[in-house]
Design an enzyme around this catalytic site. Sequence first.
Site, PDB file in Angstrom:
ATOM      1  N   ALA A 256      -0.200  -7.688 -59.637  1.00 10.09           N
ATOM      2  CA  ALA A 256      -0.826  -8.460 -58.559  1.00 10.09           C
ATOM      3  C   ALA A 256      -1.370  -7.558 -57.454  1.00 10.09           C
ATOM      4  O   ALA A 256      -1.842  -8.046 -56.435  1.00 10.09           O
ATOM      5  CB  ALA A 256       0.190  -9.443 -57.975  1.00 10.09           C
ATOM      6  N   ASP A 257      -1.319  -6.253 -57.661  1.00  8.75           N
ATOM      7  CA  ASP A 257      -1.704  -5.321 -56.607  1.00  8.75           C
ATOM      8  C   ASP A 257      -3.194  -5.413 -56.248  1.00  8.75           C
ATOM      9  O   ASP A 257      -4.059  -5.281 -57.111  1.00  8.75           O
ATOM     10  CB  ASP A 257      -1.375  -3.898 -57.056  1.00  8.75           C
ATOM     11  CG  ASP A 257      -1.617  -2.896 -55.965  1.00  8.75           C
ATOM     12  OD1 ASP A 257      -0.732  -2.733 -55.111  1.00  8.75           O
ATOM     13  OD2 ASP A 257      -2.703  -2.280 -55.945  1.00  8.75           O
ATOM     14  N   VAL A 258      -3.461  -5.599 -54.976  1.00  7.93           N
ATOM     15  CA  VAL A 258      -4.852  -5.724 -54.513  1.00  7.93           C
ATOM     16  C   VAL A 258      -5.636  -4.435 -54.730  1.00  7.93           C
ATOM     17  O   VAL A 258      -6.827  -4.469 -55.038  1.00  7.93           O
ATOM     18  CB  VAL A 258      -4.886  -6.104 -53.021  1.00  7.93           C
ATOM     19  CG1 VAL A 258      -6.312  -6.263 -52.543  1.00  7.93           C
ATOM     20  CG2 VAL A 258      -4.138  -7.376 -52.798  1.00  7.93           C
ATOM     21  N   LEU A 260      -5.169  -2.272 -57.123  1.00  2.00           N
ATOM     22  CA  LEU A 260      -5.483  -2.240 -58.551  1.00  2.00           C
ATOM     23  C   LEU A 260      -6.690  -3.131 -58.832  1.00  2.00           C
ATOM     24  O   LEU A 260      -7.608  -2.735 -59.546  1.00  2.00           O
ATOM     25  CB  LEU A 260      -4.258  -2.713 -59.352  1.00  2.00           C
ATOM     26  CG  LEU A 260      -4.421  -2.825 -60.858  1.00  2.00           C
ATOM     27  CD1 LEU A 260      -4.532  -1.447 -61.487  1.00  2.00           C
ATOM     28  CD2 LEU A 260      -3.258  -3.596 -61.481  1.00  2.00           C
ATOM     29  N   TRP A 298      -5.386   3.587 -59.010  1.00  2.00           N
ATOM     30  CA  TRP A 298      -5.295   3.624 -57.552  1.00  2.00           C
ATOM     31  C   TRP A 298      -6.099   4.787 -56.976  1.00  2.00           C
ATOM     32  O   TRP A 298      -6.688   4.690 -55.917  1.00  2.00           O
ATOM     33  CB  TRP A 298      -3.833   3.792 -57.121  1.00  2.00           C
ATOM     34  CG  TRP A 298      -3.066   2.511 -57.044  1.00  2.00           C
ATOM     35  CD1 TRP A 298      -3.568   1.238 -56.959  1.00  2.00           C
ATOM     36  CD2 TRP A 298      -1.642   2.385 -57.029  1.00  2.00           C
ATOM     37  NE1 TRP A 298      -2.539   0.332 -56.906  1.00  2.00           N
ATOM     38  CE2 TRP A 298      -1.353   1.003 -56.937  1.00  2.00           C
ATOM     39  CE3 TRP A 298      -0.579   3.291 -57.083  1.00  2.00           C
ATOM     40  CZ2 TRP A 298      -0.050   0.514 -56.884  1.00  2.00           C
ATOM     41  CZ3 TRP A 298       0.715   2.800 -57.036  1.00  2.00           C
ATOM     42  CH2 TRP A 298       0.974   1.429 -56.946  1.00  2.00           C
TER      43      TRP A 298
END
Length: 302
Positions: A256-258, A260, A298
């Site tokens: 859910a990493d923004v 990413l 990232w």
Amino acid sequence: MTESVLLHIETPEPFSYKETVNYLRRSANEPLYQVEGDTVYRLIPSGSGEKPAAVEIRESGNGGLLVRVIGEERVSDERQRGIEAYIREWFDFDTDLLPFYEMAEKDPLLVHTIGRFHGLRSVGISDLFEALCWGIIGQQINLAFAYTLKRRFVEAYGQSVVREGRTFWQFPVPGIIAALKPEDMASMQMTGKKSEYLIGVAKLMAEGSLDKQSLLALGDFAAIEKQLTGIRGIGPWTANYVLMRCLRLPNAFPIADVGLHNSIKALTGSEAKPAISEIRRMAEGWKGWESYATFYLWRILY
DNA sequence: GCCCAGGATATCG
DNA sequence: CGATATCATGGG
């Protein structure tokens, strides 16, 4: 210059010191280490009771790393081994990267990243309390502000030593944070929720019901993840972030990493950020390397 | 002033 | 169970 001891550490193949330092350089507000040119300064914790070692790390001329332990005229063999082990773990020297590169070469998303960041290894956060706090601090705010908060937090509640005019900070210990009230952190712009979560985690660790060894001893990925997400303030993103950066589980995946999402968006040239279902499809070939794929992706943006 | 940010939780249908 | 509202503050 004060007295010091020099250690030499072998580096694995492949390994790029330059890419590692580029990663470490990404925020001038990082309180726990400093980068000057190609030299890195930080404290390295020692065994129980012993004071941490202040070290200067740089690349050795003929390969390997050169570590100068500052302000000590003599360092025991055991202490030397501890320092070396810490750095090997910090820079993930024991992972064989070749299978990752073989997989990534055939992956449309990763293929560019492995050329650009060749030799970069997943930089870790060895201390569980630090990793959890950093995850909580970073929730739902931009990274620049997250670093500002981290610096304030460390400088308010951590300990420091000065060597050769340089201040070395240590991350606060759980016992100190466990005794705080959320209001205590309001003046550093820490939100009430974050403060509450930080104190909650600190209490668990201070009372001994949460520690790195016990988590690892659970063995099973899902079991560790479940234990972490059972803690108030730790959702799937933070749990996987910690599994990746601290427990070093290769299949940890903060999906859910923004950051990413934005990296994938940039690489695909898409107008919109990818849906979770799309990411899951794109990551089907990453099995066992989700953590490395995320770390490399990232680097596109941060 | 507006949108977004390395999310989590509570609440609702 | 999945969708939605709320939190809460600075960066750009």
